[in-house]
Motif scaffolding. Structure first.
Motif, PDB file in Angstrom:
ATOM      1  N   GLY A 134      -2.383 -13.098  -6.039  1.00  0.00           N
ATOM      2  CA  GLY A 134      -2.579 -12.573  -4.691  1.00  0.00           C
ATOM      3  C   GLY A 134      -2.198 -11.106  -4.584  1.00  0.00           C
ATOM      4  N   GLY A 135      -1.101 -10.736  -5.221  1.00  0.00           N
ATOM      5  CA  GLY A 135      -0.679  -9.333  -5.222  1.00  0.00           C
ATOM      6  C   GLY A 135      -1.683  -8.432  -5.926  1.00  0.00           C
TER       7      GLY A 135
ATOM      8  N   LEU B 148     -18.626  -2.966  -4.856  1.00  0.00           N
ATOM      9  CA  LEU B 148     -18.996  -4.376  -4.728  1.00  0.00           C
ATOM     10  C   LEU B 148     -18.269  -5.214  -5.779  1.00  0.00           C
ATOM     11  CD1 LEU B 148     -20.645  -6.625  -3.431  1.00  0.00           C
ATOM     12  CD2 LEU B 148     -22.496  -6.063  -5.007  1.00  0.00           C
ATOM     13  N   VAL B 149     -18.238  -4.723  -7.017  1.00  0.00           N
ATOM     14  CA  VAL B 149     -17.537  -5.443  -8.087  1.00  0.00           C
ATOM     15  C   VAL B 149     -16.043  -5.512  -7.771  1.00  0.00           C
ATOM     16  CG1 VAL B 149     -16.902  -5.399 -10.532  1.00  0.00           C
ATOM     17  CG2 VAL B 149     -19.256  -4.916  -9.848  1.00  0.00           C
TER      18      VAL B 149
ATOM     19  N   VAL C 150      -6.142  -4.511  -5.830  1.00  0.00           N
ATOM     20  CA  VAL C 150      -7.540  -4.149  -6.125  1.00  0.00           C
ATOM     21  C   VAL C 150      -8.263  -3.763  -4.836  1.00  0.00           C
ATOM     22  CG1 VAL C 150      -9.768  -5.038  -6.940  1.00  0.00           C
ATOM     23  CG2 VAL C 150      -7.692  -5.502  -8.256  1.00  0.00           C
ATOM     24  N   ALA C 151      -8.023  -4.519  -3.757  1.00  0.00           N
ATOM     25  CA  ALA C 151      -8.658  -4.193  -2.473  1.00  0.00           C
ATOM     26  C   ALA C 151      -8.225  -2.810  -1.983  1.00  0.00           C
ATOM     27  CB  ALA C 151      -8.313  -5.264  -1.437  1.00  0.00           C
ATOM     28  N   GLU C 152      -6.942  -2.516  -2.104  1.00  0.00           N
ATOM     29  CA  GLU C 152      -6.446  -1.203  -1.689  1.00  0.00           C
ATOM     30  C   GLU C 152      -7.011  -0.099  -2.579  1.00  0.00           C
ATOM     31  OE1 GLU C 152      -2.193  -1.623  -1.712  1.00  0.00           O
ATOM     32  OE2 GLU C 152      -2.217  -2.968   0.023  1.00  0.00           O
TER      33      GLU C 152
ATOM     34  N   THR D 184     -11.591 -10.689  -4.221  1.00  0.00           N
ATOM     35  CA  THR D 184     -11.824 -12.007  -3.621  1.00  0.00           C
ATOM     36  C   THR D 184     -11.485 -13.118  -4.606  1.00  0.00           C
ATOM     37  OG1 THR D 184     -13.532 -11.155  -2.147  1.00  0.00           O
ATOM     38  CG2 THR D 184     -13.566 -13.528  -2.597  1.00  0.00           C
ATOM     39  N   ARG D 185     -11.884 -12.973  -5.850  1.00  0.00           N
ATOM     40  CA  ARG D 185     -11.595 -14.005  -6.853  1.00  0.00           C
ATOM     41  C   ARG D 185     -10.094 -14.152  -7.078  1.00  0.00           C
ATOM     42  NH1 ARG D 185     -16.343 -13.438 -11.421  1.00  0.00           N
ATOM     43  NH2 ARG D 185     -18.032 -14.067 -10.022  1.00  0.00           N
TER      44      ARG D 185
END
Length: 93
Positions: free
Chosen positions: A62-63, A8-9, A68-70, A15-16
């Motif tokens: 953005g990168g 979640l973090v 982080v998402a990956e 997202t931020r």
């Protein structure tokens, strides 16, 4: 000894960072040419350089958000696989 990451973090951080990219990208739009007399050209070039720098920071944010998402997705997959492996080991299989 190990470590843990809170998905979640990680999602919130991603997202931020992506939101920062969007906000900064909007701010990177060059303003109208200033009316500054003799230094108009110098001031215009300085503003263009600053806007380019802000655009670079936006792209970096953005990168990082994508990375982080990956990383979160990889962490969740590995964590899930390890739990399954542990359960199979405990079950004797």
């Amino acid at each position: 000894m190990g470590f843990a990451a809170d998905p979640l973090v990680l999602s919130q951080v991603s997202t931020r960072l992506r939101n920062a990219e969007s906000d900064l990208d909007t701010a990177a739009t060059p303003p109208p040419v200033p009316q500054a007399g003799d230094i108009t050209e110098l001031l215009s070039a300085t503003l263009a350089l600053l806007c380019e720098g802000v655009g670079n920071v936006a792209a970096s944010a953005g990168g990082l958000g994508q990375a982080v998402a990956e990383g979160r997705a990889d962490y969740e997959t590995i964590d899930y696989d390890q739990v399954l492996h542990l359960k199979r080991t405990q079950a004797g299989g």
